[in-house]
Design a protein around this motif. Structure first.
Motif, PDB file in Angstrom:
ATOM      1  N   LYS A   1       4.016   1.183   7.780  1.00  0.00           N
ATOM      2  CA  LYS A   1       4.924   2.090   8.492  1.00  0.00           C
ATOM      3  C   LYS A   1       5.019   1.826   9.988  1.00  0.00           C
ATOM      4  O   LYS A   1       6.044   2.095  10.586  1.00  0.00           O
ATOM      5  CB  LYS A   1       4.561   3.551   8.229  1.00  0.00           C
ATOM      6  CG  LYS A   1       3.182   3.965   8.671  1.00  0.00           C
ATOM      7  CD  LYS A   1       2.961   5.459   8.443  1.00  0.00           C
ATOM      8  CE  LYS A   1       1.489   5.774   8.448  1.00  0.00           C
ATOM      9  NZ  LYS A   1       0.997   6.210   7.153  1.00  0.00           N
TER      10      LYS A   1
ATOM     11  N   MET B   1       1.036  11.367   6.184  1.00  0.00           N
ATOM     12  CA  MET B   1       0.591  11.361   4.787  1.00  0.00           C
ATOM     13  C   MET B   1      -0.155  12.627   4.372  1.00  0.00           C
ATOM     14  O   MET B   1      -0.297  12.882   3.178  1.00  0.00           O
ATOM     15  CB  MET B   1      -0.223  10.102   4.490  1.00  0.00           C
ATOM     16  CG  MET B   1      -1.528   9.995   5.222  1.00  0.00           C
ATOM     17  SD  MET B   1      -2.306   8.382   4.966  1.00  0.00           S
ATOM     18  CE  MET B   1      -2.908   8.539   3.294  1.00  0.00           C
TER      19      MET B   1
ATOM     20  N   CYS C   1      -9.294   2.495   3.893  1.00  0.00           N
ATOM     21  CA  CYS C   1      -9.202   1.656   5.087  1.00  0.00           C
ATOM     22  C   CYS C   1      -9.966   2.274   6.242  1.00  0.00           C
ATOM     23  O   CYS C   1     -10.616   3.300   6.058  1.00  0.00           O
ATOM     24  CB  CYS C   1      -7.739   1.433   5.469  1.00  0.00           C
ATOM     25  SG  CYS C   1      -6.801   2.936   5.641  1.00  0.00           S
ATOM     26  N   TYR C   2      -9.889   1.679   7.436  1.00  0.00           N
ATOM     27  CA  TYR C   2     -10.515   2.176   8.668  1.00  0.00           C
ATOM     28  C   TYR C   2     -12.035   2.236   8.642  1.00  0.00           C
ATOM     29  O   TYR C   2     -12.614   3.020   9.364  1.00  0.00           O
ATOM     30  CB  TYR C   2     -10.048   3.600   9.012  1.00  0.00           C
ATOM     31  CG  TYR C   2      -8.579   3.793   9.130  1.00  0.00           C
ATOM     32  CD1 TYR C   2      -7.829   2.962   9.948  1.00  0.00           C
ATOM     33  CD2 TYR C   2      -7.947   4.803   8.443  1.00  0.00           C
ATOM     34  CE1 TYR C   2      -6.475   3.156  10.072  1.00  0.00           C
ATOM     35  CE2 TYR C   2      -6.589   5.001   8.560  1.00  0.00           C
ATOM     36  CZ  TYR C   2      -5.858   4.173   9.386  1.00  0.00           C
ATOM     37  OH  TYR C   2      -4.528   4.378   9.498  1.00  0.00           O
TER      38      TYR C   2
ATOM     39  N   HIS D   1      -6.727   3.705  -2.496  1.00  0.00           N
ATOM     40  CA  HIS D   1      -6.710   2.825  -1.323  1.00  0.00           C
ATOM     41  C   HIS D   1      -7.649   3.369  -0.241  1.00  0.00           C
ATOM     42  O   HIS D   1      -7.739   4.572  -0.029  1.00  0.00           O
ATOM     43  CB  HIS D   1      -5.278   2.718  -0.783  1.00  0.00           C
ATOM     44  CG  HIS D   1      -5.208   2.165   0.601  1.00  0.00           C
ATOM     45  ND1 HIS D   1      -5.441   0.846   0.876  1.00  0.00           N
ATOM     46  CD2 HIS D   1      -4.970   2.770   1.794  1.00  0.00           C
ATOM     47  CE1 HIS D   1      -5.341   0.656   2.190  1.00  0.00           C
ATOM     48  NE2 HIS D   1      -5.060   1.804   2.761  1.00  0.00           N
TER      49      HIS D   1
ATOM     50  N   GLN E   1      -0.819   5.898  -7.278  1.00  0.00           N
ATOM     51  CA  GLN E   1      -1.857   5.606  -6.279  1.00  0.00           C
ATOM     52  C   GLN E   1      -2.231   6.882  -5.534  1.00  0.00           C
ATOM     53  O   GLN E   1      -1.366   7.594  -5.032  1.00  0.00           O
ATOM     54  CB  GLN E   1      -1.340   4.559  -5.292  1.00  0.00           C
ATOM     55  CG  GLN E   1      -2.338   4.220  -4.188  1.00  0.00           C
ATOM     56  CD  GLN E   1      -1.867   3.034  -3.366  1.00  0.00           C
ATOM     57  OE1 GLN E   1      -1.474   2.011  -3.922  1.00  0.00           O
ATOM     58  NE2 GLN E   1      -1.890   3.165  -2.059  1.00  0.00           N
TER      59      GLN E   1
ATOM     60  N   PRO F   1      -8.177   7.146   2.352  1.00  0.00           N
ATOM     61  CA  PRO F   1      -8.690   6.403   3.502  1.00  0.00           C
ATOM     62  C   PRO F   1      -9.782   7.140   4.273  1.00  0.00           C
ATOM     63  O   PRO F   1     -10.546   6.511   5.001  1.00  0.00           O
ATOM     64  CB  PRO F   1      -7.449   6.202   4.385  1.00  0.00           C
ATOM     65  CG  PRO F   1      -6.485   7.234   3.944  1.00  0.00           C
ATOM     66  CD  PRO F   1      -6.741   7.434   2.476  1.00  0.00           C
TER      67      PRO F   1
ATOM     68  N   ASP G   1      -4.327   7.879  -2.391  1.00  0.00           N
ATOM     69  CA  ASP G   1      -4.998   7.282  -1.229  1.00  0.00           C
ATOM     70  C   ASP G   1      -6.184   8.112  -0.764  1.00  0.00           C
ATOM     71  O   ASP G   1      -6.066   9.331  -0.621  1.00  0.00           O
ATOM     72  CB  ASP G   1      -4.016   7.201  -0.047  1.00  0.00           C
ATOM     73  CG  ASP G   1      -2.903   6.189  -0.289  1.00  0.00           C
ATOM     74  OD1 ASP G   1      -3.175   5.159  -0.923  1.00  0.00           O
ATOM     75  OD2 ASP G   1      -1.778   6.435   0.182  1.00  0.00           O
TER      76      ASP G   1
ATOM     77  N   GLU H   1       7.994   5.497   1.136  1.00  0.00           N
ATOM     78  CA  GLU H   1       7.596   6.719   1.851  1.00  0.00           C
ATOM     79  C   GLU H   1       8.484   7.095   3.050  1.00  0.00           C
ATOM     80  O   GLU H   1       7.983   7.657   4.031  1.00  0.00           O
ATOM     81  CB  GLU H   1       6.118   6.637   2.301  1.00  0.00           C
ATOM     82  CG  GLU H   1       5.151   6.310   1.168  1.00  0.00           C
ATOM     83  CD  GLU H   1       3.689   6.187   1.599  1.00  0.00           C
ATOM     84  OE1 GLU H   1       3.299   6.718   2.658  1.00  0.00           O
ATOM     85  OE2 GLU H   1       2.912   5.543   0.856  1.00  0.00           O
TER      86      GLU H   1
ATOM     87  N   CYS I   1      -3.083  -2.327   4.544  1.00  0.00           N
ATOM     88  CA  CYS I   1      -2.727  -0.911   4.571  1.00  0.00           C
ATOM     89  C   CYS I   1      -1.203  -0.796   4.553  1.00  0.00           C
ATOM     90  O   CYS I   1      -0.509  -1.802   4.387  1.00  0.00           O
ATOM     91  CB  CYS I   1      -3.325  -0.268   5.831  1.00  0.00           C
ATOM     92  SG  CYS I   1      -3.160   1.530   5.896  1.00  0.00           S
ATOM     93  N   GLY I   2      -0.705   0.415   4.719  1.00  0.00           N
ATOM     94  CA  GLY I   2       0.744   0.645   4.713  1.00  0.00           C
ATOM     95  C   GLY I   2       1.414   0.004   5.925  1.00  0.00           C
ATOM     96  O   GLY I   2       0.780  -0.279   6.935  1.00  0.00           O
TER      97      GLY I   2
ATOM     98  N   MET J   1       2.997   7.815  -5.219  1.00  0.00           N
ATOM     99  CA  MET J   1       2.136   7.664  -4.053  1.00  0.00           C
ATOM    100  C   MET J   1       1.692   9.024  -3.538  1.00  0.00           C
ATOM    101  O   MET J   1       2.516   9.822  -3.111  1.00  0.00           O
ATOM    102  CB  MET J   1       2.982   6.935  -2.997  1.00  0.00           C
ATOM    103  CG  MET J   1       2.225   6.334  -1.883  1.00  0.00           C
ATOM    104  SD  MET J   1       1.082   5.068  -2.401  1.00  0.00           S
ATOM    105  CE  MET J   1       2.198   3.878  -3.137  1.00  0.00           C
TER     106      MET J   1
ATOM    107  N   ILE K   1       0.818  -1.216   0.000  1.00  0.00           N
ATOM    108  CA  ILE K   1       0.000   0.000   0.000  1.00  0.00           C
ATOM    109  C   ILE K   1       0.851   1.265   0.000  1.00  0.00           C
ATOM    110  O   ILE K   1       0.354   2.357  -0.235  1.00  0.00           O
ATOM    111  CB  ILE K   1      -0.987  -0.018   1.196  1.00  0.00           C
ATOM    112  CG1 ILE K   1      -1.759  -1.333   1.211  1.00  0.00           C
ATOM    113  CG2 ILE K   1      -1.968   1.131   1.147  1.00  0.00           C
ATOM    114  CD1 ILE K   1      -2.497  -1.673  -0.086  1.00  0.00           C
ATOM    115  N   GLY K   2       2.125   1.150   0.263  1.00  0.00           N
ATOM    116  CA  GLY K   2       2.974   2.341   0.104  1.00  0.00           C
ATOM    117  C   GLY K   2       4.099   2.451   1.106  1.00  0.00           C
ATOM    118  O   GLY K   2       5.270   2.482   0.752  1.00  0.00           O
ATOM    119  N   SER K   3       3.773   2.506   2.397  1.00  0.00           N
ATOM    120  CA  SER K   3       4.851   2.750   3.349  1.00  0.00           C
ATOM    121  C   SER K   3       5.484   1.436   3.802  1.00  0.00           C
ATOM    122  O   SER K   3       4.822   0.403   3.888  1.00  0.00           O
ATOM    123  CB  SER K   3       4.324   3.518   4.566  1.00  0.00           C
ATOM    124  OG  SER K   3       3.279   2.816   5.172  1.00  0.00           O
TER     125      SER K   3
END
Ligand code: GLN
Ligand code: ZN
Length: 765
Positions: A740, A503, A657-658, A655, A610, A614, A612, A497, A737-738, A564, A444-446
């Protein structure tokens, strides 16, 4: 004198004292006495601050070590069995319910391993509450008396307070039934919980409390008939109980009118409503009062950081006074101030011109008091003049207004917000260029934000290393992440990232129209606080924001690299927005700024991008209807403005989420590929809903909140299950998800297993 009232004050401390001590307690560095003392000091400090500011009605029991809804669950003994069998101290039960607890066995205590309760967003804010979880075995009873203790604590300091509690109807409605009691409708527990509420209210009265504030914020939602009827049952029950304090029933964050019939005529002393969010409701709510009921008029915004327009606030309050008389009116904050940063005077780096436009919780105290004084006939001309000057300076400021940006927004048309070809034609082009295998894998990126990354970023911010040194460091991080992804065989790569602190903040810092605080923390959940950037003016992008890192990353590999970006709606939702321009306009401005970035990425040879989003679900207006459909329309339009300037061959990802996402809410974004958080969703109907989504999707295959490593077999089983309803040709393979917040060890192992599983399915094609 018309009274002034504050519905609640931030509990975190001006310097995040609560976070620091709570985390120190969790890691065993301070003991429970120390933690309790910091809580007590914070409460005393906050009460005194309000008292000194001249606030008449000050809340108590607005403090919490984790979350005020969770406090109630503890108070009413709504504690699932799994938390009670370890003989934990009450505060540890609270934390275990809030965040889970893993503890090794010692000589005298057994090992503990319990997961947390579900955490959900508090209405349309970024605050999360811990969801009350009921079962057939829930036995309501009073566990302690936190509201009474805190009331008495204030009293001992010579400060009379109005205790606040979330009300019974909202408390039940916001909860859910536990896995073992799915047939239980929480609202059916009302008659069981009311006596326990009455018990704590009676104790408050015995301690001396004359009035309590009972929050029923669900009154701004669409409510089933059964729930509407519950208000009458609850508040008549209290009225029949002799010896309870008077009740001010409070609701906020929206329009009460659709539920006004549910509260009209209730035997309470008065109501509090939010006239910042919905000034239009004033005539109707006044009409619905019985002859002696009080109206608490919420005119100082508890959800934003802008200085109030005092003249306007006075006009609203005067309207109420004209209708029902000064003795029945209270001037108040619109909601608790929990959602605002603590004190503007701690901001040393803000530009003086901009700083003059803001008001944080501490400054809002003075605002409530000034309005109350003004409507009581006191001379506040000095304060009023200063306020007027500040409001008009902001409206006229060159920082606020950028004619070029405004023209550009006005020129947005359908063509700009539509990809050149429909999805299938784009897909054909993309297949030719990327030649991806079946079950393509990506992230997802991170990647893990290691200590090393944070140390280097800090050194750079403090000027201890040069921009060049920092850049070299970031490049080496990117390179190692790229090599890692190649080594384990991922198909579409990311740069990881490492250069981003957050973000939204990362892009906000590079956009014109944004301001930042150094200490403007707001509680998001538990000990997690966020520092939202502030949109102060029309937004534009002076120069490319992410192209350098993405181009560098692409130069290291022949595999496709994803650019991203954070989408317009998420940038808006996770900032403090302007209150002088609509959310739609701010979102479109962000969309235009991102469009420039997306186009620049493509020009520089990054062909997978991408964006995002969220926060798209959390922004959904609380009630169904025109406002909600309007939101979905402009949210999608902003995204498409950002992403439609590219050629067919460029693959746009998004993307989410949550949240429990409805696929219908994202169709209109027309992204080529979306990835969504999914690993905890078991409902086959939910998978079915997504299988009808027209473009490609990666349903998240593992939880990134947990260090747990799923085995290849587990991935295989999960993919197989999804494939029962979800077509293989649309199937992307990715985490929720990412990464990180994860460590490298589990990241490496989980992703390796995920890629292995994808390869097994690919081999069967
Ligand atoms: N690209 C972001 C990341 O991987 C997305 C984060 C999010 O969705 N919250 O960190
Ligand atoms: Zn995410």
């Amino acid at each position: 004198m018309v009274q002034s009232s504050v519905l609640g004050f931030p509990r975190i401390g001006a310097n995040r004292e609560l976070k620091k001590t709570t985390e120190a307690y969790w890691s065993g560095k301070v003991n429970v006495e120390e933690l309790l003392k910091v809580g007590k000091d914070l409460r005393a400090h906050n009460w005194k601050l309000q008292k000194d500011a001249g606030v008449d009605v000050i809340a108590s029991n607005d403090f919490s070590y984790y979350d005020q809804v969770l406090d109630l669950s503890l108070l009413f003994n709504v504690i699932p069995d799994r938390y009670t069998k370890f003989d934990l101290a009450p505060i540890d039960v609270l934390f275990a319910m809030g965040r889970g607890l893993q503890r090794k066995a010692t000589d005298s205590t057994p090992a503990v391993d319990v997961t947390a309760l579900e955490m959900v967003k508090w209405f349309d804010s970024n605050y999360h509450y811990v969801r009350p979880t009921f079962s057939h075995s829930t036995q309501f009873k009073l566990n302690g008396q936190k509201p009474v203790d805190e009331y008495l604590e204030a009293k001992a300091l010579g400060i009379e307070t109005r205790p606040v509690l979330v009300g019974p109807v909202s408390y039940l409605f916001l909860g859910k039934s536990d896995k073992d009691s799915l047939d239980l409708d929480p609202i059916s527990l009302l008659s069981k919980i009311l006596p326990v509420y009455a018990e704590i209210l009676a104790k408050l009265a015995a301690a001396g409390a004359k009035t309590v504030q009972i929050d029923e914020p669900i009154l701004v939602l669409d409510l089933p008939q059964k729930v509407q009827a519950a208000f009458k049952q609850a508040y008549e029950f209290f009225a029949q109980h002799a010896g309870l304090p008077e009740i001010i029933l409070a609701t906020y964050f929206g329009d009460v009118r659709p539920n006004l019939a549910a509260v009209e005529g209730l035997p309470v002393a008065g109501f509090h409503y939010d006239f910042v969010r919905c000034p239009e409701q004033i005539d109707e709510v006044i009409k619905a009062l019985t002859p002696k009921q009080v109206l608490s008029v919420g005119v100082i915004d508890g959800r934003n950081i802008w200085k109030a327009d005092i003249t306007k606030a006075i006009a609203v309050v005067k309207k109420a006074i004209t209708a029902i008389g000064a003795e029945r009116v209270i001037v108040a904050t619109s909601s608790s101030l929990l959602h605002t940063p603590v004190d503007l005077s701690n901001e040393k780096k803000l530009d003086a011109e901009i700083k003059d436009w803001f008001s944080f919780a501490t400054q809002k105290l003075a605002e409530v008091v000034v309005v109350a004084k003004a409507v009581s006939g006191a001379d506040v001309s000095g304060a009023l003049e200063a306020n007027k000057k500040s409001i008009s300076a902001r409206a006229a400021s060159a920082i606020t207004n950028d004619a070029k940006v405004q023209e550009r927004v006005a020129s947005i048309n359908e063509k700009m917000a539509t990809r050149a070809s429909a999805f299938n034609a784009r897909l054909a082009e993309q297949k030719k260029h990327f030649n991806l295998p079946a079950f393509p894998t990506t992230t997802i990126g991170s990647f893990p934000q290691t200590k090393d990354i944070r140390i280097n970023r800090n050194k750079f911010t403090k000027g201890e290393i040069t921009a060049e040194q920092y850049e070299k460091f970031i490049e080496s991080e990117i390179e190692s992440v790229v090599r890692f992804q190649e080594e384990i065989g991922l198909d579409v790569l990311v740069h990881g990232e490492p250069e981003r602190n957050d973000m939204v903040q990362y892009f906000g810092e590079q956009l014109k129209g944004y301001a930042f605080t150094s200490n403007g923390w707001v509680q998001s959940y538990g000990s997690r606080y966020v520092r939202p950037p502030i949109i102060v003016g029309d937004i534009s992008r002076p120069k490319a924001m992410s192209v350098k890192e993405s181009v560098y990353a692409q130069s290291l590999t022949s595999k496709p690299m994803k650019g991203m970006l954070t989408g317009p709606v998420t940038c808006l939702r996770w900032s403090f927005p302007r209150n002088d321009v609509s959310h739609k306009v701010q979102s479109l401005q962000l969309g235009l700024a991102l469009r420039d970035e997306v186009n620049d990425l493509e020009k520089a040879g990054v062909y997978v991008i991408q964006v995002d989003e969220p926060a798209i679900r959390e922004g959904l207006p609380l009630r169904a209807g025109a406002e909600r459909s309007d939101y979905l329309q402009w949210a999608a339009q902003s995204f498409r403005v950002a992403t439609s300037g590219v050629e067919d061959r460029t693959q746009i990802h998004s993307h989410f989420c949550y949240s429990d996402l409805d696929p219908n809410h994202i169709k209109a974004l027309d992204a080529d590929v979306v990835s969504i958080e999914f690993s905890k969703k078991d409902d086959p109907n939910y998978i079915q809903e997504f299988s009808e989504y027209p473009n490609h999707i990666g349903l998240g295959l593992f939880d990134i909140h947990s260090p747990r490593i799923p085995s290849t077999d587990e991935f295989v089983a999960r993919i197989q299950e999804i494939l029962k309803v979800y077509p293989a040709e649309k199937f992307w393979v990715n985490p929720d998800c990412g990464l990180k917040t994860r460590g490298w060890e589990e990241t490496r192992a989980s992703l390796t297993n995920m890629v292995e599983a994808a390869k097994l399915f690919r081999a069967q094609q």
